[in-house]
Design an enzyme around this catalytic site. Structure first.
Site, PDB file in Angstrom:
ATOM      1  CE1 TYR A 108      -5.055  -8.431  -6.553  1.00 30.87           C
ATOM      2  CE2 TYR A 108      -6.313  -6.090  -6.889  1.00 30.87           C
ATOM      3  CZ  TYR A 108      -5.230  -6.973  -7.397  1.00 30.87           C
ATOM      4  OH  TYR A 108      -4.538  -6.860  -8.342  1.00 30.87           O
ATOM      5  CG  ASP A 123      -7.137  -1.085  -0.665  1.00 29.61           C
ATOM      6  OD1 ASP A 123      -7.605  -0.215  -1.371  1.00 29.61           O
ATOM      7  OD2 ASP A 123      -6.414  -1.885  -1.052  1.00 29.61           O
ATOM      8  CE  LYS A 141     -10.689  -0.703  -8.724  1.00 32.44           C
ATOM      9  NZ  LYS A 141     -10.461  -1.636  -9.820  1.00 32.44           N
TER      10      LYS A 141
HETATM   11  N1  PMP Z   1      -6.887  -2.451  -3.602  1.00 33.55           N
HETATM   12  C1  PMP Z   1      -8.301  -2.583  -3.945  1.00 33.55           C
HETATM   13  C2  PMP Z   1      -9.104  -2.765  -2.747  1.00 33.55           C
HETATM   14  C3  PMP Z   1      -8.447  -2.981  -5.326  1.00 33.55           C
HETATM   15  O1  PMP Z   1      -9.751  -3.192  -5.634  1.00 33.55           O
HETATM   16  C4  PMP Z   1      -7.534  -2.722  -6.185  1.00 33.55           C
HETATM   17  C5  PMP Z   1      -7.911  -3.204  -7.955  1.00 33.55           C
HETATM   18  N2  PMP Z   1      -8.840  -3.994  -8.216  1.00 33.55           N
HETATM   19  C6  PMP Z   1      -6.227  -2.371  -5.803  1.00 33.55           C
HETATM   20  C7  PMP Z   1      -5.984  -2.113  -4.669  1.00 33.55           C
HETATM   21  C8  PMP Z   1      -5.189  -2.321  -6.824  1.00 33.55           C
HETATM   22  O2  PMP Z   1      -5.434  -1.228  -7.596  1.00 33.55           O
HETATM   23  P1  PMP Z   1      -4.687  -1.181  -9.306  1.00 33.55           P
HETATM   24  O3  PMP Z   1      -5.344  -2.126  -9.916  1.00 33.55           O
HETATM   25  O4  PMP Z   1      -4.826   0.258  -9.540  1.00 33.55           O
HETATM   26  O5  PMP Z   1      -3.254  -1.489  -9.076  1.00 33.55           O
END
Ligand code: PMP
Length: 432
Positions: A144, A244, A272
């Site tokens: 994701y 990521d 995060k």
């Molecule tokens: N990449 C990863 C691996 C994530 O876990 C998330 C959010 N769970 C995102 C991107 C997107 O981040 P955001 O919710 O801050 O837009």
């Protein structure tokens, strides 16, 4: 004693005449027995509208590596508030946050800040295309990278949708997608070097994006040699390698998964845990790529980028975790929890799997074998796990229904002991 969540349930239903579903993110929908209404949080606990005190393993979906309301972060944000909220200008606190990111993260010659991981991912994809002049972004099945149209594909396909592992199907993750949004996107299975080699050698890939350790589905370390192989293949084919690290960054180690696992990408995206709960994300990477925002006019913008409150929280968080002592302590408690869960599962003769990193691990039921990729993860018994987390919640432990467990520096031995008791009781109740 079983806790009640009636007040939360009533408030969510009543508020749904104002806020669809009573929630502002779809990831907060459909939680059993109800999405919670929280009044406040402190340390390892959240307190809800029914007056329950819950040991919290959501931790804001990962950000709260120092727990809720750590004095060093709260104090820094309060001090910043008195200086002003937004300037559309640069600040020294932004430059200090940047210095800390660049000091901690191996790939970070430069960094730019955003407010969400989804946005920062977009910057990385744009830089990769600008650098290579190629069209395609390659992503991995089950990973994701935010909720935007060009990446929310094959995030959670069902086994019937997978397609051949040599060419996984593109499965849109939402209704309402731009029907052409995956034109310049392709999907590979993760942790499989041979298939990746074949795909990259076609020569059209601008950037390969992946979680260096897959933590959105299960918590899966790369196979020995996989990331090194990925790095070598990207070098051979001139592909920009993007990690990521929105979950793994500043969580599995102060320098993220790339520091822990010893493989350096060209670009990396963070969010995060970078700011312990303030909305901060970042894109970092090699100078030549990052400087294209200036030299090649690759647009990167945002009214709230490097927001002073977020930057104050970033400096407070990163300077607190920089020396690694906090990660070592979280690892000690996380290992206790992982081993404890394993023992309970064995003692109760329940098939289950506990795997991952002590700071973010995953529990699955209905499967004992290692989970190596997204396809393996779908073999777990999700309904049984939801019964387990629902039972745990009724005993005061709040854990994500998808299986991840986020730890913080304030989840101490007493909290771990209580969690293990609850896990045991809830497993007995929910399995019966
Ligand atoms: N990449 C990863 C691996 C994530 O876990 C998330 C959010 N769970 C995102 C991107 C997107 O981040 P955001 O919710 O801050 O837009």
């Amino acid at each position: 004693m079983s806790l009640s969540f009636t007040r939360s349930a009533e408030r969510v239903v009543a508020a749904s005449t104002l806020v669809p579903g009573g929630v502002s993110s779809n990831f907060r929908l459909g939680v059993s027995p109800t999405p919670l209404v929280v009044t406040h949080a402190e340390g390892p606990y959240v307190f809800d509208a029914d007056g329950n005190r819950l040991i919290d393993y959501y931790l804001g979906m990962g950000p709260m590596i120092l727990g809720h309301n750590p004095p060093e972060v709260v104090g820094a944000v309060k001090a910043q508030i008195d200086k002003g909220l937004l300037f559309a200008a640069q600040t020294e606190v932004e430059y200090e946050a940047a210095r800390l990111v660049c000091e901690l993260v191996p790939c970070a010659d430069r960094v730019r800040f955003n407010c969400s991981g989804s946005e920062a991912v977009q910057a990385a994809l744009r830089l990769a295309r600008a650098a290579t002049g190629r069209p395609t972004i390659l992503k991995c099945e089950g990973h994701y990278h935010g909720w935007f149209d060009n990446v929310v594909w094959s995030v959670a396909p069902t086994p019937g949708e997978f397609g051949d592992a040599d060419q996984p199907a593109h499965i849109g993750g939402t209704a309402g997608l731009d029907p052409f949004a995956d034109r310049a996107l392709d999907v590979v299975v993760w942790n499989d070097l041979d298939r990746l080699r074949r795909r990259l050698r076609r020569g059209d890939v601008a950037g390969l994006i992946m979680e260096p350790a897959m933590c959105n589905t299960s918590a899966i370390a790369p196979e020995p040699g996989y990331l090194e192989g990925v790095r070598a293949l990207c070098d051979e084919t001139g592909t920009v390698l993007i990690f990521d690290e929105v979950i793994t960054g500043f969580r599995v180690a102060p320098g993220g998964a790339q520091a822990l696992l010893g493989v350096t990408p060209d670009l990396a995206v963070f969010g995060k845990a970078i700011a312990n709960g303030l909305p901060v994300a970042a894109i970092a990477g090699r100078a030549a790529l990052m400087d294209m925002t200036v030299t090649r006019k690759v647009m990167h913008g945002g009214t709230y980028n490097a927001h002073p409150l977020g930057m104050a929280a970033t400096v407070a968080t990163l300077s607190t975790i920089a020396d690694g002592r906090i990660h070592a302590e979280i690892a000690r408690c996380g290992r206790r929890l992982m081993e404890g869960f394993g023992t309970v599962l064995r003692d109760r003769q329940v098939a289950g799997r506990v795997q991952g990193f002590p700071q973010i691990f995953h529990v699955a039921l209905g499967r004992r074998e290692p989970i190596r990729n997204y396809r393996d993860a779908t073999a777990a018994d999700k309904a049984a796990y939801v019964r387990l987390t629902t039972a745990m919640l009724s005993h005061g432990v709040r854990a994500l229904e998808r299986g991840p467990w986020f730890l913080s520096s304030v989840h101490d031995d007493a909290v771990i002991d209580r969690t293990l008791e609850v896990f045991d009781a809830a497993l007995a109740e929910s399995a019966g």
